[in-house]
Every structure is written in C-alpha cells, then in structure tokens.
Enzyme design. Structure first.
Site, short mmCIF file in Angstrom:
data_model
loop_
_atom_site.label_atom_id
_atom_site.label_comp_id
_atom_site.label_asym_id
_atom_site.label_seq_id
_atom_site.Cartn_x
_atom_site.Cartn_y
_atom_site.Cartn_z
NE ARG A 129 -2.35 3.23 2.64
CZ ARG A 129 -2.05 4.32 3.34
NH1 ARG A 129 -0.82 4.53 3.77
NH2 ARG A 129 -2.99 5.19 3.63
CG LEU A 130 3.14 2.69 -3.30
CD1 LEU A 130 2.80 1.20 -3.35
CD2 LEU A 130 3.44 3.20 -4.70
CG ASP A 131 1.57 7.36 3.39
OD1 ASP A 131 0.45 7.31 3.93
OD2 ASP A 131 2.35 8.33 3.52
CB ALA A 132 0.59 10.45 1.17
CD GLU A 138 -3.17 8.24 2.43
OE1 GLU A 138 -3.86 8.82 3.29
OE2 GLU A 138 -1.94 8.07 2.55
CG HIS A 189 -2.86 4.60 10.01
ND1 HIS A 189 -3.06 4.02 8.78
CD2 HIS A 189 -2.18 5.75 9.76
CE1 HIS A 189 -2.52 4.77 7.84
NE2 HIS A 189 -1.98 5.83 8.39
CD GLN A 211 -9.73 9.11 8.15
OE1 GLN A 211 -10.03 10.09 8.81
NE2 GLN A 211 -9.26 9.20 6.92
CB ILE A 212 -8.33 5.86 15.18
CG1 ILE A 212 -9.43 4.95 14.61
CG2 ILE A 212 -8.40 5.85 16.70
CD1 ILE A 212 -9.25 3.48 14.93
CG ASN A 259 -4.22 11.87 11.46
OD1 ASN A 259 -3.16 11.84 12.07
ND2 ASN A 259 -4.28 11.62 10.16
#
Length: 598
Positions: free
Chosen positions: A257-260, A292, A380, A382-383, A385
């Site tokens: 999963r590639l972040d941002a 993402e 991770h 949405q909780i 942050n």
C-alpha cells in the site's frame, strides 16, 4: 529493463556469495567515501561514473558497518538491510537467502478474496507478537493483514511514516528473519500479508542524504514534510522501485500500500513502479498494489494498481454517523447522503467536483469495478489523527455503527478494518513518536497546532491537553486489548458478516459492477450491484434515527438484517431506523444459504 537480480542490485550492501559483499553508495556530492567496519577496517570505495562509489570485498553476513563521507561524517547505509539498533547504530550486512522458507509454494490470494486487517506491529509486541493473533484473525474471516510501515525510524516507537532507512525493518520490532518468519507463518495459515510503504518523503531525523546526495530532492517542489523527492533521477527511481521489489521478492509480501502518492510529483514513477513489479514477480503469484491518493486518479487504477483507499466513502459515512463537520469533513457537511450514494454507485465522491478550497479534485470513476475501492470505517489515520484517538464506537450511536458495519463487510468494495474494531476496543490509537530534544518539542507543538482548525480546540489552553506524542505513556495507552470475550456482540457481528461475505459475496465479486444508488431520505440509501454471476445484490441502509418509507425488493433472498425483524417492517413499506438489509436476487443458483437473520 532487465530483471533485477542480486548481482545487478544497485544500492546498498549486497552479498555476492557467502564471503563477499559489494558495497555501493550513490553520493554525487562526496569527494571520498569509505566503508568503516566495526572491527576497525577502513576500506575506500572506488569512485565510478554518475556519482557512484563501489567496492567488492571479503565480508560475511552479520558484519556491522558505516559509511564515512569525506573523512568528516559517518552515516548509516541509506539502503541498510538491517540496523544493529537505532538509526545511529551500525548497519548490518544481511544474507537475503539465509532464511529457509517453509511455505515457498504459496502464491497468494486473488484480490476478490481480500478482507484486510490493518495493524501496528509495535503496539502488538513486534513481529513475534503479531504471530500470536493470526489464528484468531483467520477464524474471524480475515484473509490479509496490513502492516503499518516498517522502515527503520528514530527511536523505538513511531507510526512508521517517519522512516529514514526504507530497506531496514525496524530493529525494535525484530530481525529480518523474524519478519520473514511472521510472513511465512501467515502464508502457512492461508493469510496474505501487505506492507504499507512511504515513498513520498523521508523522516526528519536520521536522514543524511542532503549531505552527500542532494540529487534525491527537488529545490522547486515541496511537500508537507519538506523538499519533494526527485523522481526524475534514475538513481532515485531505482532506490524506491528496488525497495518495493525487495519487500515482494525477498520477504515475499503479498502486496504493498503506497502512502500519500499525491505528494509524489512524478506520476509516471508510479506507473513505472507498477510495471516493474508486474514484470519481476512470478505471474502465478497474486501481488496486490494499492494507493492512498487524495487526487482520486482513477486512471492509476487502470495502470497496474488494484485499488485505492477510498477516503471519500469513509468521510461521508463518518459525517452521517457522528455529525462532525470540522476540517476536511467540511467537504461532506452539506450532502453526505448524496455523497455516500455516489460512492456506492461510482466509487469516488469527488470526480472533478469542487472542494471547500475552491479547486477541482478527482477523475471519473464510475466505470471501475467496486473492488477497485478499499472501504473502511476506521484506519490508523482516522483514529490517530483525532486529538485523543477516540474510536468510532465512542462517537456514534451503537446501532447506527452496526448498520454501517453491515455495509462495510457485505458491499462489493474491499473491506478494511483497524486492529481493535472487532472488539470495540476502548483503548485509543494516539499519534506517538520517540523523538528527543528540539525535534520532540517541534513535533509536540506541531501536533497541537494541527487542531487549531477544529472548533473544539480553538482555545490554545484546550490544545495543551492533547497528549504529547513523545511521552512513553502515549504509546502505551495505544496498545489495544485484543483478548476480549470472543462471544461479545461486536465480535459475533464481525464474524457472522465475514462468514456471509465468504459464502455469498466473494465468489460473485469478479465481474461485479454497480447498478446505482438511490437517496431515500437524509441518512438513508438503497444501493444495487450486478454481481459477476448475474445476480443482483442490494443493500438498504438507514443511518438516521427516523423510519423511512421504502419499497421492498421482490423475489430477493434475504442475506442479513439489522436490527432483527427489520425485514418484516420493510415488507410493510418502512425502512427502520439504524437499519441495514442485505438481499440477493439470483440470476444463477445461490450458494447454500443459512437463511441469515441476526
């Protein structure tokens, strides 16, 4: 481009045989580079074309080393395969072929079978600690675990997005062999393993590239984390693409999963990465690639990537469940029901639509299959942050959350949950780091200032109550209790719904396509999908506290209802409050049904 082999791997310390290692460092701004071995040997690297320094020497696995730049600065290997401890400690030569795989015939699972459980390795006790949870997750119906980033970061606790040595698994979690053992064990149990990787920036502490390889970065482009990485350089591209290949080929991860990726200024880099992965992994393997991406680039999902994390779906659902409309939720404040309907019928909510900033966002996505979108109620971000890391069950009406969980686990989108969701864990998931000194202070104040845009934290004194990310107790408070009573109603709901997904949704998912979604009232929608076998799946959802007039579907088999007897009310033309009804009209023979009613 030829297939990558150990002999052609450009970056780092690569073992050529049991006794010999090639050290290679791209350092175009250095005049002199040596490798300093822990036993006191200092070996000058030979300058090569294009800024490379290379040496082949007798050096077995386990050797500890650093690079010396111009006789002035000792640094870890940016492509270190392992650290002897923290980022300031020695890098370690690793034999990538030393681990003896027990499940080498494993080829992964098809994407349509993905049911993803995101977890943080550190809070679960490291690689060996995660292994203790695998049997329970499989029994619940999980088919893949997703590990938050493992790249070596400063200190021993961090979310992982501040990594500075992308090739080295975090030493405080365990050794490379222990990570391989976790993956090997999971494969032996039929469980896929995904890794979250960060290719858009390096962390602020322990990154020495600016001292000897300024070409890694762009002066004209910046991200929220500093200068943008310059993917126009071949050496930089190879550094990250080969990192992806290392995780997939040497560690046998089943996906990334590639972040941002919206912070990556060179979209063609992503296309090349996907192409190289597809070229170099065995065609019989099922290898998953996810992104993402705030830009909602539907085109990427046709160019080698399987899916995108669908923040749009989460945000619309969160507003409907909690009523919160601060900060980025403001884009979903006025029409969350209509936006949820668009998500269910077309994938993205924003497909060129204007955001609150007055700029268009996204590309049309209605032509993509529902499995191109990863849906979640929590993760991770949405909780964590949130200022105090509250979980959704602490913010939403319980029955409304159960109805949304039915949608999550029985819709044709790919479901993802975060560790602890299945037990409604009471522990928060807070933002934590282990920085020190001035950086610790900057991170602490920066974290608190992030919430100035939230009405609840407009008062600076209120922001002072936000937990210090660097305090050890912030990390300890975020360790979830995952040994709750497995007969709890929440766990039973997750287990039941995933049983249904495996029997009725997953076999029909290949070839599925959305048929549309109707807004019934505020908080209520009815969505339909044509499944791969020609049957029609329908989910009638009411997240509001008021009943809604609605017509039942004729000749449909009921798969699930929440709350009990809500199907009886629908037969009378009423969709109950906090309700989810899932039904299937068969154009092909149904799989054996349990006559499911909660």
């Amino acid at each position: 481009m030829p297939l990558r082999t150990l002999e052609t791997w450009p970056h780092g310390a690569i073992m050529l045989d049991a006794e010999h290692t090639r050290f290679a460092l791209w350092a175009p701004d250095a005049f002199y580079v040596s490798v300093e071995l822990e036993d006191g040997q200092s070996l000058p690297l030979l300058p090569q074309a294009d800024g490379w320094f290379v040496i082949k020497t007798r050096c077995p696995a386990g050797t500890r080393y650093r690079y010396n730049i111009d006789g002035e600065l000792e640094v870890p290997d940016p492509a270190s395969r392992a650290q002897a401890g923290d980022i300031g400690d020695h890098s370690v030569v690793v034999d990538p072929l030393a681990y003896q795989w027990q499940n080498s015939a494993w080829t992964g699972r098809p994407w349509n079978e993905a049911v993803i459980y995101e977890l943080h390795v550190g809070t679960l006790g490291g690689f060996s600690g995660v292994e203790q949870h695998l049997a329970r997750l499989i029994e619940m119906g999980i088919t893949a675990i997703e590990l938050m980033p493992l790249a070596q970061f400063p200190g021993d606790r961090n979310w992982g997005y501040d990594g500075v040595l992308p090739y080295a698994p975090q030493a405080s979690y365990g050794s490379p062999e222990q990570l391989k053992h976790l993956i090997d064990t999971a494969h032996g149990m039929g469980l896929a393993v995904i890794l979250d990787v960060v290719y858009n920036h390096f962390g602020p502490d322990g990154n020495y590239l600016h001292h000897y390889a300024k070409g890694f970065f762009r002066d004209d482009k910046h991200t929220p984390w500093g200068a943008a990485i310059d993917f126009r350089r071949r050496e930089v591209r190879d550094f990250f693409i080969d990192n992806a290949l290392m995780w997939l080929l040497e560690y046998r991860f089943d996906g990334l999963r590639l972040d941002a990726v919206h912070a990556i200024e060179s979209p063609d880099f992503l296309q090349e990465l996907a192409q190289r992965v597809r070229q170099q992994t065995d065609p019989v393997r099922n290898v998953w690639l996810m992104v993402e991406n705030e830009h909602n680039q539907a085109s990427l999902l046709e160019e080698g990537f399987d899916a995108q994390w669908n923040d749009d779906g989460h945000n619309a659902l969160h507003v409907l469940l909690t009523g919160e409309t601060d900060a980025y939720y403001a884009d979903y404040a006025e029409q969350p029901t209509e936006q949820l309907a668009r998500c269910l019928s077309q994938g993205f909510v924003f497909q060129g639509h204007m955001t609150r900033h007055g700029t268009p966002r996204g590309e049309p996505s209605g032509h993509l299959p529902p499995s191109a979108f990863v849906l979640f109620l929590q993760n991770h971000d949405q909780i964590g942050n949130r200022a105090f890391g509250e979980r959704l069950h602490q913010l939403a009406p319980p029955d409304a959350l159960k109805a949304a969980t039915v949608l999550l686990l029985l819709s044709p989108m790919i479901p993802l949950m975060f560790m602890g969701d299945e037990f409604a864990a009471e522990e928060p998931f807070l933002f934590f780091t282990s920085h020190h000194g001035e950086l610790a202070e900057l991170v602490r104040e920066g974290r608190r200032n992030e919430f100035a845009a939230f009405s609840a934290f407009a008062d600076p004194h209120k922001r002072e109550q936000i937990p210090d990310p660097n305090a050890p107790q912030t990390f300890e408070a975020s360790r979830p209790t995952l040994s709750s009573d497995e007969q709890s109603s929440v766990y039973a709901l997750y287990r039941r719904l995933l049983h249904l997904r495996h029997h009725h949704i997953i076999p029909r998912l290949p070839g599925a396509q959305a048929l549309g979604a109707d807004v019934l009232a505020k908080g209520a929608v009815s969505a339909r999908w044509r499944m791969g076998d020609g049957s029609e799946l329908r989910i009638d959802l009411n997240l509001s506290n008021t009943p809604v007039v609605h017509t039942p579907q004729v000749d449909a088999a009921l798969l699930f209802e929440h709350p009990p007897h809500s199907a009886d009310l629908l037969d009378q033309g009423t969709l109950a409050p906090y309700c989810a009804l899932v039904s299937l009209t068969a154009a092909a023979p149904l799989l054996p049904s349990d006559g499911e009613r909660q």
